[in-house]
Each structure stands twice: as structure tokens, then as C-alpha cells.
Motif scaffolding. Sequence first.
Motif, PDB file in Angstrom:
ATOM      1  N   UNK A  42      26.642   4.114  -5.416  1.00 53.52           N
ATOM      2  CA  UNK A  42      25.268   3.755  -5.763  1.00 53.52           C
ATOM      3  C   UNK A  42      24.645   4.738  -6.748  1.00 53.52           C
ATOM      4  N   UNK A  43      24.988   6.012  -6.639  1.00 55.05           N
ATOM      5  CA  UNK A  43      24.444   7.010  -7.560  1.00 55.05           C
ATOM      6  C   UNK A  43      24.971   6.800  -8.979  1.00 55.05           C
ATOM      7  N   UNK A  44      26.220   6.396  -9.099  1.00 56.18           N
ATOM      8  CA  UNK A  44      26.830   6.206 -10.415  1.00 56.18           C
ATOM      9  C   UNK A  44      26.473   4.845 -11.005  1.00 56.18           C
ATOM     10  N   UNK A  48      22.097  -2.650  -6.974  1.00 59.11           N
ATOM     11  CA  UNK A  48      21.816  -3.943  -7.600  1.00 59.11           C
ATOM     12  C   UNK A  48      20.382  -4.429  -7.400  1.00 59.11           C
ATOM     13  N   UNK A  49      19.839  -4.266  -6.204  1.00 57.81           N
ATOM     14  CA  UNK A  49      18.476  -4.732  -5.944  1.00 57.81           C
ATOM     15  C   UNK A  49      17.473  -4.039  -6.861  1.00 57.81           C
ATOM     16  N   UNK A  50      17.679  -2.745  -7.117  1.00 58.71           N
ATOM     17  CA  UNK A  50      16.780  -2.014  -8.005  1.00 58.71           C
ATOM     18  C   UNK A  50      16.924  -2.499  -9.441  1.00 58.71           C
ATOM     19  N   UNK A  52      17.768  -5.548 -10.431  1.00 56.47           N
ATOM     20  CA  UNK A  52      17.097  -6.845 -10.546  1.00 56.47           C
ATOM     21  C   UNK A  52      15.588  -6.669 -10.601  1.00 56.47           C
ATOM     22  N   UNK A  53      15.071  -5.668  -9.930  1.00 56.74           N
ATOM     23  CA  UNK A  53      13.640  -5.408  -9.941  1.00 56.74           C
ATOM     24  C   UNK A  53      13.125  -4.977 -11.305  1.00 56.74           C
ATOM     25  N   UNK A  54      14.010  -4.508 -12.174  1.00 61.59           N
ATOM     26  CA  UNK A  54      13.621  -4.059 -13.512  1.00 61.59           C
ATOM     27  C   UNK A  54      13.551  -5.200 -14.529  1.00 61.59           C
ATOM     28  N   UNK A  55      14.056  -6.369 -14.175  1.00 65.36           N
ATOM     29  CA  UNK A  55      14.095  -7.494 -15.119  1.00 65.36           C
ATOM     30  C   UNK A  55      12.710  -7.882 -15.622  1.00 65.36           C
ATOM     31  N   UNK A  56      11.696  -8.035 -14.748  1.00 66.70           N
ATOM     32  CA  UNK A  56      10.384  -8.404 -15.276  1.00 66.70           C
ATOM     33  C   UNK A  56       9.839  -7.404 -16.304  1.00 66.70           C
ATOM     34  N   UNK A  57      10.026  -6.111 -16.063  1.00 66.82           N
ATOM     35  CA  UNK A  57       9.571  -5.096 -17.026  1.00 66.82           C
ATOM     36  C   UNK A  57      10.340  -5.224 -18.340  1.00 66.82           C
ATOM     37  N   UNK A  58      11.638  -5.467 -18.242  1.00 67.70           N
ATOM     38  CA  UNK A  58      12.455  -5.634 -19.440  1.00 67.70           C
ATOM     39  C   UNK A  58      11.987  -6.842 -20.250  1.00 67.70           C
ATOM     40  N   UNK A  59      11.729  -7.955 -19.578  1.00 64.31           N
ATOM     41  CA  UNK A  59      11.273  -9.154 -20.278  1.00 64.31           C
ATOM     42  C   UNK A  59       9.915  -8.927 -20.936  1.00 64.31           C
ATOM     43  N   UNK A  60       9.038  -8.198 -20.252  1.00 61.06           N
ATOM     44  CA  UNK A  60       7.738  -7.875 -20.836  1.00 61.06           C
ATOM     45  C   UNK A  60       7.916  -7.043 -22.108  1.00 61.06           C
TER      46      UNK A  60
END
Length: 72
Positions: A42-44, A48-50, A52-60
Motif C-alpha cells: 500500500x505504501x508503494x 485503491x480507494x484513495x 478513486x477518491x482523487x478522480x473528482x479533483x482530477x476531473x475538475x
Amino acid sequence: MHKYEGIKEWPKAKYIVQIMRNDYGCEISDSLAWDSREYAVNAVRGIPEESYGKIPKYLHMLREANPGTHSS
């Protein structure tokens, strides 16, 4: 963790137990070896859940940088 960065195949718990015994002279259980393996993965790779949580910021940011871009 640093020994396996960029490698797709991660060590098995039994191998981690051997590494700890040979390199550091200490005994650990298979379950502790497995937990440490999961922590390193997980450190490297990231969790995955984190990601997926970044997708909305990326799309913005994508829409801000490229006016007229359509995303859902």
C-alpha cells in the motif's frame, strides 16, 4: 519495501520471515509478515480507494486547464 519497488511480484510471508531471520536476527510470525507485506504494498502502490477518491479533483483540474472539456 525498498527491495521490491517497481516489481510486480511481491514476496510471500514465509520469505519475509526468512529475511527478518537472516538479515536482522529476529523471529516474526507469518501473520506479522503478511501485515508488513500489505503495509509495504500500500505504501508503494497506494490504496485503491484513495486513488478513486482523487478522480473528482482530477476531473475538475482537467476542466479548469482545458475549457470546453466534457467529463462526468
